[in-house]
Design an enzyme around this catalytic site. Structure first.
Site, PDB file in Angstrom:
ATOM      1  CE  LYS A   1      -2.326  -0.849   3.615  1.00 31.70           C
ATOM      2  NZ  LYS A   1      -1.940  -2.034   4.110  1.00 31.70           N
TER       3      LYS A   1
ATOM      4  NE  ARG B   1      -4.606  -1.389  10.130  1.00 25.36           N
ATOM      5  CZ  ARG B   1      -3.600  -0.719   9.777  1.00 25.36           C
ATOM      6  NH1 ARG B   1      -3.577   0.569   9.138  1.00 25.36           N
ATOM      7  NH2 ARG B   1      -2.611  -1.360   9.452  1.00 25.36           N
TER       8      ARG B   1
ATOM      9  NE  ARG C   1       7.402  -3.836   6.864  1.00 28.67           N
ATOM     10  CZ  ARG C   1       6.214  -3.213   6.892  1.00 28.67           C
ATOM     11  NH1 ARG C   1       5.519  -3.023   5.715  1.00 28.67           N
ATOM     12  NH2 ARG C   1       5.417  -3.564   8.095  1.00 28.67           N
TER      13      ARG C   1
ATOM     14  NE  ARG D   1       5.903  -1.035  11.435  1.00 31.03           N
ATOM     15  CZ  ARG D   1       4.888  -0.922  10.712  1.00 31.03           C
ATOM     16  NH1 ARG D   1       5.124  -0.238   9.387  1.00 31.03           N
ATOM     17  NH2 ARG D   1       3.751  -1.551  11.015  1.00 31.03           N
TER      18      ARG D   1
ATOM     19  NE  ARG E   1       0.929  -5.136  11.538  1.00 26.62           N
ATOM     20  CZ  ARG E   1       2.349  -4.845  11.135  1.00 26.62           C
ATOM     21  NH1 ARG E   1       3.254  -5.394  11.500  1.00 26.62           N
ATOM     22  NH2 ARG E   1       2.029  -3.956  10.085  1.00 26.62           N
TER      23      ARG E   1
HETATM   24  P1  AMP Z   1       0.596   0.151   9.449  1.00 26.77           P
HETATM   25  O1  AMP Z   1       1.861   1.117   9.661  1.00 26.77           O
HETATM   26  O2  AMP Z   1      -0.507   0.747   8.643  1.00 26.77           O
HETATM   27  O3  AMP Z   1       1.092  -1.205   9.357  1.00 26.77           O
HETATM   28  O4  AMP Z   1      -0.247   0.324  11.120  1.00 26.77           O
HETATM   29  C1  AMP Z   1       0.709  -0.145  12.141  1.00 26.77           C
HETATM   30  C2  AMP Z   1      -0.259  -0.394  13.281  1.00 26.77           C
HETATM   31  O5  AMP Z   1      -0.866   0.936  13.652  1.00 26.77           O
HETATM   32  C3  AMP Z   1      -1.474  -1.281  13.126  1.00 26.77           C
HETATM   33  O6  AMP Z   1      -1.090  -2.615  13.412  1.00 26.77           O
HETATM   34  C4  AMP Z   1      -2.646  -0.670  14.206  1.00 26.77           C
HETATM   35  O7  AMP Z   1      -2.050  -1.343  15.493  1.00 26.77           O
HETATM   36  C5  AMP Z   1      -2.367   0.721  14.138  1.00 26.77           C
HETATM   37  N1  AMP Z   1      -3.103   1.607  13.197  1.00 26.77           N
HETATM   38  C6  AMP Z   1      -2.741   2.069  11.945  1.00 26.77           C
HETATM   39  N2  AMP Z   1      -3.833   2.541  11.317  1.00 26.77           N
HETATM   40  C7  AMP Z   1      -4.703   2.211  12.211  1.00 26.77           C
HETATM   41  C8  AMP Z   1      -6.284   2.516  11.977  1.00 26.77           C
HETATM   42  N3  AMP Z   1      -6.800   3.209  11.001  1.00 26.77           N
HETATM   43  N4  AMP Z   1      -7.278   2.086  13.030  1.00 26.77           N
HETATM   44  C9  AMP Z   1      -6.584   1.433  14.223  1.00 26.77           C
HETATM   45  N5  AMP Z   1      -5.251   1.123  14.362  1.00 26.77           N
HETATM   46  C10 AMP Z   1      -4.377   1.639  13.245  1.00 26.77           C
END
Ligand code: AMP
Length: 247
Positions: free
Chosen positions: A43, A118, A153, A186, A197
């Protein structure tokens, strides 16, 4: 008579000139885009590509949350705990961060949301904020590939540049190609958190897909489904064709 003709011609020329100038300055059609897909489906990569082509910013809620944690705000610890566990952060916290970001000037002609909504609750939240989404891009990658992608990653924090120990290794192991600074993994990129996740994605984010597919069937938006296992450039080619992107 001749003078009148010349005057009319001049007026017409001025009119055409300003007409064209006016067209150029016409407001750009809003491009409010949502990218949906499991973690590490690409993404962020496709968002960067679209952002450059369409000249609209990408907003990653994951990045907004990481910035919040780094700032050490009162919400920071609760956010970090949820992220570490692979759970969704409280939607009210995200809503506050997102509203503030969307209010910034660079979002006025559109934006690309990476990682939001999400959950169904968040999709409905966008609606209730009066934010209309014009385009949804779903990127699919099988769970096993997601696990391989995530656990390998490595990130350069300052720039966001992303590497993979096997598929896209840096020139020097553990170092960013551009700055030579150390790469990090990370803390939520471990196998245990990835499993959680993915589970969160299938149970909570899948309904978002159905929500937007229903909107598409009602003629409310454009929906594009992509095979995220294809080469990055192939995916970009598909997007460029489907969206008639500028070269
Ligand atoms: P990402 O960087 O998009 O993979 O997001 C990492 C983590 O941030 C996710 O596993 C969630 O814990 C949190 N997160 C990111 N976006 C959201 C969202 N829209 N709603 C809730 N938690 C989020």
């Amino acid at each position: 008579m001749k003078a009148l003709k010349i005057t009319l011609f001049c007026l017409l020329a001025i009119g055409v000139h300003f007409g064209i100038v006016g067209l150029k300055a016409a407001p750009i059609v809003p491009k409010n885009i949502v990218l949906v897909g499991p973690p590490a489906s690409g993404k962020g990569t496709q968002a960067a590509f679209l952002s450059q082509k369409l000249q609209v910013p990408t907003i990653s809620t994951g990045d907004l949350l990481r910035q919040e944690v780094a700032k050490g705000t009162p919400n920071g610890q609760a956010i970090a705990d949820a992220m570490e566990k692979g759970e969704l952060v409280d939607s009210r916290v995200i809503a506050t961060l997102l509203k503030a970001r969307l209010a910034e000037a660079d979002c006025k002609n559109g934006f690309i949301l990476d990682g939001f909504p999400r959950s169904l609750e968040q999709a409905e939240m966008l609606d209730s904020m009066g934010i209309e989404i014009n385009l949804v891009i779903e990127i699919n990658v099988p769970d096993n590939d997601v696990k391989k992608r995530i656990t390998g990653r490595r990130i350069h924090m300052a720039s966001g540049r992303s590497y993979h120990t096997e598929y896209n290794p840096p020139k020097v192991e553990g170092k960013d190609d551009v700055t030579g600074e150390p790469l990090i993994q990370r803390s939520d990129d471990t196998l245990e958190t990835v499993n959680k996740r993915l589970d969160t994605y299938h149970t909570q984010t899948q309904p978002v897909i159905d929500f937007y597919l229903t909107k598409q069937s009602q003629g409310g938006l454009t929906y594009i489904e992509l095979n995220g296992s294809l080469d990055i450039r192939v995916i970009q080619g598909i997007l460029a064709k489907e969206l008639k992107l500028p070269k």
